[in-house]
Design an enzyme around this catalytic site. Structure first.
Site, PDB file in Angstrom:
ATOM      1  N   VAL A 187       0.910  -1.294  -0.022  1.00  8.41           N
ATOM      2  CA  VAL A 187       0.087  -0.027  -0.083  1.00  8.41           C
ATOM      3  C   VAL A 187       0.810   1.342  -0.100  1.00  8.41           C
ATOM      4  O   VAL A 187       0.429   2.307  -0.138  1.00  8.41           O
ATOM      5  CB  VAL A 187      -0.752  -0.182   1.320  1.00  8.41           C
ATOM      6  CG1 VAL A 187      -0.334   0.568   2.434  1.00  8.41           C
ATOM      7  CG2 VAL A 187      -2.353   0.604   0.716  1.00  8.41           C
ATOM      8  N   LYS A 188       2.321   1.015   0.293  1.00  6.18           N
ATOM      9  CA  LYS A 188       3.076   2.208   0.367  1.00  6.18           C
ATOM     10  C   LYS A 188       3.508   2.650  -1.243  1.00  6.18           C
ATOM     11  O   LYS A 188       2.889   2.231  -1.897  1.00  6.18           O
ATOM     12  CB  LYS A 188       4.251   1.953   1.216  1.00  6.18           C
ATOM     13  CG  LYS A 188       3.853   1.362   2.721  1.00  6.18           C
ATOM     14  CD  LYS A 188       3.424   2.387   3.459  1.00  6.18           C
ATOM     15  CE  LYS A 188       2.645   1.727   4.735  1.00  6.18           C
ATOM     16  NZ  LYS A 188       3.404   1.227   5.807  1.00  6.18           N
ATOM     17  N   ILE A 189       4.624   3.442  -1.376  1.00 10.20           N
ATOM     18  CA  ILE A 189       4.798   4.167  -2.651  1.00 10.20           C
ATOM     19  C   ILE A 189       5.459   3.266  -3.551  1.00 10.20           C
ATOM     20  O   ILE A 189       4.869   3.035  -4.568  1.00 10.20           O
ATOM     21  CB  ILE A 189       5.584   5.154  -2.168  1.00 10.20           C
ATOM     22  CG1 ILE A 189       5.318   6.417  -1.099  1.00 10.20           C
ATOM     23  CG2 ILE A 189       5.993   6.500  -3.590  1.00 10.20           C
ATOM     24  CD1 ILE A 189       4.073   7.243  -1.612  1.00 10.20           C
TER      25      ILE A 189
END
Ligand SMILES: *Cc1c(COP(=O)(O)O)cnc(C)c1O
Length: 380
Positions: A187-189
């Site tokens: 879900v992060k970059i």
């Protein structure tokens, strides 16, 4: 469903992982150092230590700073539970510094006041862990100045913030901290499935974290307490863990890092567009810290607390995968049992009562964004 965040996996990513699977090394091969080189190149930090999660990276960062029983770690109540947990995992006590209402990050003024009291009481922390909420750096110059004045070490929880910047330097350059930690959860970059890393400019901290991620064992003859007994020989110098990242994860990470700038640019464009089109609705948009470039991991709107649940439920029911970040850590049952109470950190609690994270991700289209705005407009 338009999710609040989503990974982007390309054919190049798949090819990079497949190549590792056909190679000699699934772990402890050349891909992890390659990924670490990509991280130092992107952040400007001198050293990177890649591990199997940001939680692991935060843990070995605190261990490398000798955080232990009798010590204190202070972080923000507005974070994922892991930031506070690692303090307890080191045997230290944990306390919190409330946030700034506008940026959702640790408030330097509240930190200054709390440090003054702690100095009088002899309860100063050993480690400060500001969290770069939503990808926007905390005010690190102010926090770093206070930390130096009181002789406190600083670990930036930049789980949200790879690709962000602060005062013209990438987050991770560590001008105001000892160590910065990133997460590569999907879900992060950018993602490595599970994964994290600690970056630092201090070669000794880097060497220590390198050892701690792999059982506290060294093969470096210079560090051994006796002569090497042969080519097989290693020594365990301290109690460590197995927090190693696999070669498949690292290869995925190298491939993903090639697109970091384009993901962050796209997220920033979406955030600017949200700022424009949401201005007329009865909600508060995220505040921006001058001199900080957010990586826009999250875009958090705040609505009236009485209507938050209704707006959230409507959006979810309409196929918009909204979420809430974060339930203040000190209100969790575990921390309540440690003596914290609702009301202890009012700014974080007010923020939480009003917050909704609306979708923003590296491949989100303007049509998807228009859909989110239309469903919001219906409710507000
Ligand atoms: C995601 C996250 C973590 C934990 O990251 P993992 O890689 O899942 O261990 C820690 N802190 C913050 C602020 C996060 O968002």
């Amino acid at each position: 469903m338009i999710p609040y965040g989503r990974q982007d996996i390309t054919q190049d990513d798949i090819d990079a992982v497949s190549e590792v699977l056909r190679s000699d090394y699934l772990t402890q091969g050349p891909a992890v150092p390659r990924f670490e080189a990509a991280l130092t190149a992107a952040t400007g930090a001198a050293h990177a230590v890649a591990v199997n999660s940001a939680t692991s990276a935060l843990h070995i960062a605190c261990l490398a700073l000798d955080l232990g029983p009798g010590d204190r770690l202070w972080t923000s109540p507005n974070t994922f539970v892991a930031s506070a947990n690692v303090g307890r995992l080191c045997g230290a006590d944990v306390d919190f510094v409330d946030i700034d209402a506008d940026t959702f990050n640790m408030d330097p003024a509240k930190l200054a006041a709390k440090l003054e009291t702690a100095e009088r009481d002899g309860t100063l922390p050993k480690v400060l862990m500001p969290v770069h909420m939503c990808g926007q750096s905390a005010d690190m110059e102010a926090i770093g100045t206070l930390a130096r004045r009181y002789g406190i070490r600083v670990v930036e929880d930049a789980s949200h913030a790879i690709g962000g910047s602060y005062k013209d330097k990438p987050v991770g350059a560590c001008p105001h901290s000892d160590i910065t930690v990133f997460s590569f959860h999907p879900v992060k970059i950018v993602t490595t499935a599970e994964g994290g890393a600690a970056v630092t400019n201090d070669p000794e901290l880097a060497a220590r974290m390198d050892r701690l991620r792999s059982h506290g064992v060294t093969r470096d003859a210079d560090l051994m307490t006796t002569e090497s007994e042969g080519g097989w020989y290693y020594q365990m110098l301290e109690l460590g863990l197995n927090y190693r990242m696999t070669e498949m994860q690292a290869a995925l990470g190298v491939s993903q890092m090639g697109r970091l700038a384009s993901y962050v640019d796209h997220r920033a464009a979406l955030a600017d567009r949200y700022d424009d089109v949401l201005g007329e609705l009865p909600l508060d948009r995220p505040g921006r810290l001058p001199d900080a470039g957010s990586s826009w991991h999250l875009y958090v709107i705040r609505v009236a607390a009485e209507r938050r649940r209704e707006v959230f439920d409507h959006l979810r029911a309409s196929g918009i995968g909204v979420n809430v970040h974060y339930i203040p850590v000190h209100t969790q049952p575990y921390w309540q049992a440690q003596g914290f109470r609702p009301g202890d950190f009012p700014e974080s609690e007010t923020y939480y009562s009003r917050a909704i994270s609306i979708p923003v991700f590296g491949t989100m289209t303007e049509d998807q964004q228009d859909e989110v705005v239309a469903r919001l407009r219906e409710m507000l």
